[in-house]
Every structure is written in structure tokens, then in C-alpha cells.
Design a protein around this motif. Structure first.
Motif, mmCIF file in Angstrom:
data_model
loop_
_atom_site.group_PDB
_atom_site.id
_atom_site.type_symbol
_atom_site.label_atom_id
_atom_site.label_comp_id
_atom_site.label_asym_id
_atom_site.label_seq_id
_atom_site.Cartn_x
_atom_site.Cartn_y
_atom_site.Cartn_z
ATOM 1 N N UNK A 251 0.817 -1.205 0.000
ATOM 2 C CA UNK A 251 0.000 0.000 0.000
ATOM 3 C C UNK A 251 0.850 1.253 0.000
ATOM 4 N N UNK A 252 0.209 2.373 0.202
ATOM 5 C CA UNK A 252 0.864 3.668 0.206
ATOM 6 C C UNK A 252 1.504 3.901 1.572
ATOM 7 N N UNK A 253 2.837 3.917 1.609
ATOM 8 C CA UNK A 253 3.531 4.060 2.883
ATOM 9 C C UNK A 253 3.192 5.344 3.600
ATOM 10 N N UNK A 254 3.136 6.455 2.860
ATOM 11 C CA UNK A 254 2.866 7.730 3.514
ATOM 12 C C UNK A 254 1.452 7.767 4.084
ATOM 13 N N UNK A 264 -2.143 7.565 16.815
ATOM 14 C CA UNK A 264 -1.344 7.930 17.990
ATOM 15 C C UNK A 264 -2.009 9.090 18.726
ATOM 16 N N UNK A 265 -2.409 10.106 17.964
ATOM 17 C CA UNK A 265 -3.058 11.272 18.558
ATOM 18 C C UNK A 265 -4.396 10.892 19.192
ATOM 19 N N UNK A 266 -5.197 10.117 18.466
ATOM 20 C CA UNK A 266 -6.526 9.737 18.958
ATOM 21 C C UNK A 266 -6.454 8.891 20.222
ATOM 22 N N UNK A 267 -5.388 8.072 20.353
ATOM 23 C CA UNK A 267 -5.273 7.159 21.489
ATOM 24 C C UNK A 267 -4.428 7.712 22.630
ATOM 25 N N UNK A 268 -4.029 8.975 22.524
ATOM 26 C CA UNK A 268 -3.267 9.583 23.607
ATOM 27 C C UNK A 268 -1.890 9.001 23.800
ATOM 28 N N UNK A 269 -1.314 8.432 22.739
ATOM 29 C CA UNK A 269 0.026 7.854 22.834
ATOM 30 C C UNK A 269 1.054 8.978 22.770
ATOM 31 N N UNK A 270 2.028 8.943 23.660
ATOM 32 C CA UNK A 270 3.024 10.009 23.724
ATOM 33 C C UNK A 270 4.414 9.557 23.297
ATOM 34 N N UNK A 271 4.630 8.237 23.176
ATOM 35 C CA UNK A 271 5.954 7.727 22.824
ATOM 36 C C UNK A 271 5.883 6.633 21.788
ATOM 37 N N UNK A 272 6.843 6.620 20.862
ATOM 38 C CA UNK A 272 6.907 5.606 19.806
ATOM 39 C C UNK A 272 8.296 5.001 19.785
ATOM 40 N N UNK A 273 8.364 3.675 19.741
ATOM 41 C CA UNK A 273 9.600 2.957 19.450
ATOM 42 C C UNK A 273 9.504 2.509 17.999
ATOM 43 N N UNK A 274 10.358 3.046 17.127
ATOM 44 C CA UNK A 274 10.314 2.714 15.700
ATOM 45 C C UNK A 274 11.274 1.572 15.391
ATOM 46 N N UNK A 275 10.882 0.752 14.436
ATOM 47 C CA UNK A 275 11.706 -0.391 14.034
ATOM 48 C C UNK A 275 13.111 0.038 13.630
ATOM 49 N N UNK A 276 13.228 1.144 12.901
ATOM 50 C CA UNK A 276 14.544 1.637 12.492
ATOM 51 C C UNK A 276 14.514 3.147 12.300
ATOM 52 N N UNK A 277 15.683 3.717 12.068
ATOM 53 C CA UNK A 277 15.805 5.175 11.952
ATOM 54 C C UNK A 277 15.082 5.728 10.740
ATOM 55 N N UNK A 278 15.135 5.007 9.614
ATOM 56 C CA UNK A 278 14.506 5.522 8.396
ATOM 57 C C UNK A 278 13.013 5.714 8.598
ATOM 58 N N UNK A 279 12.376 4.751 9.272
ATOM 59 C CA UNK A 279 10.947 4.874 9.564
ATOM 60 C C UNK A 279 10.707 6.016 10.535
ATOM 61 N N UNK A 284 8.704 11.520 11.509
ATOM 62 C CA UNK A 284 8.965 12.883 11.953
ATOM 63 C C UNK A 284 8.635 13.891 10.863
ATOM 64 N N UNK A 285 9.008 13.572 9.618
ATOM 65 C CA UNK A 285 8.754 14.498 8.520
ATOM 66 C C UNK A 285 7.264 14.642 8.247
ATOM 67 N N UNK A 286 6.542 13.518 8.235
ATOM 68 C CA UNK A 286 5.098 13.578 7.991
ATOM 69 C C UNK A 286 4.398 14.307 9.128
ATOM 70 N N UNK A 287 4.855 14.097 10.359
ATOM 71 C CA UNK A 287 4.275 14.810 11.500
ATOM 72 C C UNK A 287 4.455 16.317 11.334
ATOM 73 N N UNK A 288 5.652 16.735 10.919
ATOM 74 C CA UNK A 288 5.905 18.157 10.681
ATOM 75 C C UNK A 288 4.994 18.700 9.588
ATOM 76 N N UNK A 289 4.847 17.935 8.505
ATOM 77 C CA UNK A 289 3.984 18.364 7.395
ATOM 78 C C UNK A 289 2.538 18.548 7.853
#
Length: 363
Positions: A251-254, A264-279, A284-289
Motif C-alpha cells: 500500500x501507500x507508505x505515507x 497515535x493522537x486519537x489514542x493519547x500515545x506520547x511515545x513511539x519505538x520505531x523499528x529503524x531510523x529511516x521509519x 517525523x517528517x510527515x508529522x511536521x507536514x
């Protein structure tokens, strides 16, 4: 380093298929046109490969009908390993973001009389490279597998033939090859614990892959879960969210990441552990956008410590892997197997380190 000629890839692959029984005596081989399409080569190249097999008395041709496997063939065996070349198969051609494994391998090989040949599966594919390598004159193989569960048939042939092989980054499911991996469990634990230590209570794990396909991702996920459990933070809503997004593929990654950020926002999550740096960096970039701020709206921890992680804004908190040490230990293990085939096989887990930067906020 000299690359294997394209026609020889076809020759070795077809030899491997005959040796494995996939092509039986009397079976018809693919046509020149079919081989050209499969291997993405010219008709001249595929014709050269069939001619080589015919000259070796492995196949015969019938005018107007095609090429066939000779009857009563002696069983093909892997070639004796009389050379001094180590083959390294990896799933990318050149990606400095994923670390300098080659540097570590060559550092150890410099103390020996072995040399290194590197092949990427991005063009030919892992299975074809493995089929070819099994019947080439390599001393041994280091492989960075594309997953823990792909190409098990050909990999089991390596195991049956006692071909010296070490896996790096991942463990092959069900086949006891020696391996060199990072301490992915501890890395997942440290990443989650760092968020917990900064008073985060609702933490999600993010990977766009199925965890059962990769031992490294699976161990990072288990480490994350263990940190939650040790701190009394098992939360059904977070787990439901995590499981839902762990099942994502294609599917569409973005669009997927946008949906994840919204969840994340809807569920009140404040922290994310990402599988790797690229993800992590893409999130981070999409959040900024979308008008969000890292770490004010949510915190995130990556994994790998790629070069880019220290240059993005804000700089990414991450788990650092020692890629050069992994390469060094993989080469050391493999040469040890070659020099003393009776020695016990070693598995190596290389420690990881939390690198604290700017993407985790104290709540």
C-alpha cells in the motif's frame, strides 16, 4: 572485484535446479526467450548458457522442440572449495545508512589470506545468488538475509552439504546456521525504557513489516513488550493499536504513516519505538507536514544510528548498532569454520547502545 558473468549465473542456477531435483532427467528446460525474460538478459546470453550446459553433457537439444536434461545424470555436488574467496550477499548495493559491514569483514580478512567478493540481491535476487554460489568455487558465505523465512529450500541445501555459512543481522528460522546479530531484544528494551524513564505511559511500537518475517524486528518488539511489562504498562489499547499496525504490508507508505500518526493522537500515545531510523525519520517528517512538533506532540526513538539521525531536526534519539563489529565477528566465525571444520559453531550477539539526542521529551 570481478563479477560473475551473466551467462554463468544462468548456468549455475540451472545446475542447482538439476542438483536439487527441481529439474529431473528428461525434463524440458526453459527456452532461450524464457530464460532471457527470467534473468533479464539478452537472447545471446541465454543461448550461451544453454550451450555451456550442453558442452558439459548436462542437457541435450532437439531441433524444433527445445533443451532437455540428460537421463542418468550423476548427482551434482557443490564444487570443492579450493579457493580463498569469501562471498558476502546483502540486500542493498550501497547504503551508508545501514553501516559499514564490509569494513569489519575486510579488517578481519586482512589477517588471513582470504579475499572478499560482494554481491547484492537487488538485481538478481537472493534465491538466484544462493543457487549460483552453492555451485561456485567460494570458500564460504556470509549472508545478510532479506528475511528469516525466505528461500528456506535452497538454504537447507547449504545446511545439508555442510557449506560454511554465517548469517548476519537475522537468524534463519528452523536452520541452525551460526549467526552474528545485534542485541535487538536489549535495544528494544532500552528504547522503551528510555521513554518510560521520561514519564511516558502510553507507548507504541512501529514497524511496517510483519514481525514473524524478521528475527531482528521480532526481538526488538519483544524487548519493547518486556520493558512495558517490567514497568506495569501493559495496556490493551496500545497493544491493539500496535497489533493492528504490525499487520500492515504494502500500500501507500505515507498514507499508512499518516493514519498511524492520527491513531497515535486519537489514542493519547506520547511515545513511539520505531523499528529503524529511516521509519522514525519519515514519521517525523510527515508529522511536521501535518503541523505537529517532535517531541512536543509525541516522542520517538529509532534504531540503527544511521548518519542521517544526527543531522535531522530535531536530532533523533536512537539505538546504535556496531555494524563494523558485526562484520568483523562474522568473518572471524566463518574463517574459524573453514580452518577447523570440527570446531563448535559460535553465535555472537553484539551489544547495542542508546544514543540520547532531542526526540524524547520529559513529561
Amino acid at each position: 572485484m570481478e563479477q560473475i558473468p551473466l551467462y554463468q549465473h544462468i548456468v549455475n542456477t540451472l545446475k542447482a535446479r538439476i542438483a536439487s531435483g527441481e529439474l529431473q532427467p528428461g525434463d524440458q528446460l526453459p527456452t532461450e526467450a524464457e530464460l532471457s525474460k527470467e534473468f533479464k538478459v539478452s537472447r545471446i546470453t541465454s543461448k550461451r548458457a544453454l550451450t555451456e550446459l550442453e558442452n558439459a553433457n548436462l542437457i541435450y537439444r532437439v531441433q524444433g522442440k527445445g533443451s532437455f536434461v540428460h537421463a542418468d545424470l550423476p548427482p551434482l555436488r557443490p564444487l570443492p572449495r579450493i579457493g580463498k574467496e569469501i562471498l558476502f550477499i546483502l540486500p542493498f548495493t550501497h547504503n551508508p545508512g545501514l553501516g559499514d559491514y564490509e569494513k569489519g569483514i575486510n579488517e578481519y580478512l586482512a589477517t588471513t589470506d582470504y579475499t572478499l567478493n560482494i554481491q547484492s540481491n537487488t538485481v538478481i535476487g537472493q534465491r538466484r545468488l544462493l543457487e549460483t554460489a552453492l555451485h561456485n568455487n567460494n570458500s564460504g558465505l556470509i549472508i545478510y538475509p532479506v528475511s528469516s523465512s525466505e528461500d528456506l529450500g535452497i538454504l537447507y541445501q547449504y545446511y545439508q552439504s555442510k557449506f560454511p555459512l554465517v548469517t548476519m543481522d537475522k537468524i534463519i528460522d528452523g536452520i541452525s546456521f551460526p549467526y552474528v546479530v545485534s542485541d535487538n531484544f536489549d535495544g528494544g528494551y532500552q528504547a522503551c525504557k528510555h521513554l518510560v524513564d521520561n514519564n511516558h505511559k502510553r507507548i507504541a511500537f512501529l514497524t511496517p513489516s510483519r514481525i514473524e518475517k524478521s528475527s531482528s524486528i521480532r526481538e526488538r518488539y519483544f524487548g519493547y513488550l518486556q520493558a512495558l511489562y517490567d514497568n506495569g504498562l501493559i495496556d490493551c489499547s496500545v497493544n491493539d493499536l500496535t497489533e493492528r499496525y504490525l499487520s500492515h504490508e504494502g500500500g501507500d507508505g505515507k498514507e499508512y504513516y499518516r493514519a498511524f500518526i492520527q491513531a497515535v493522537t486519537d489514542n493519547g500515545i506520547t511515545g513511539i519505538v520505531a523499528e529503524n531510523d529511516l521509519i522514525a525519520i519519515e514519521i517525523m517528517q510527515i508529522a511536521k507536514d501535518n503541523g505537529l512538533s517532535i517531541p512536543d506532540d509525541f516522542s520517538i526513538v529509532g534504531f540503527d544510528n544511521i548518519h542521517l539521525s544526527s543531522f535531522v531536526e530535531p536530532k533523533l534519539t536512537t539505538i546504535s548498532q556496531d555494524f563494523a563489529q558485526m562484520g568483523y565477528m562474522a568473518a572471524k566465525n566463518l574463517i574459524g569454520m573453514l580452518e577447523d571444520p570440527q570446531r563448535p559453531q559460535d553465535n555472537v550477539i553484539v551489544p547495542v547502545q542508546l544514543i540520547q539526542r532531542q526526540t524524547v521529551k520529559l513529561l
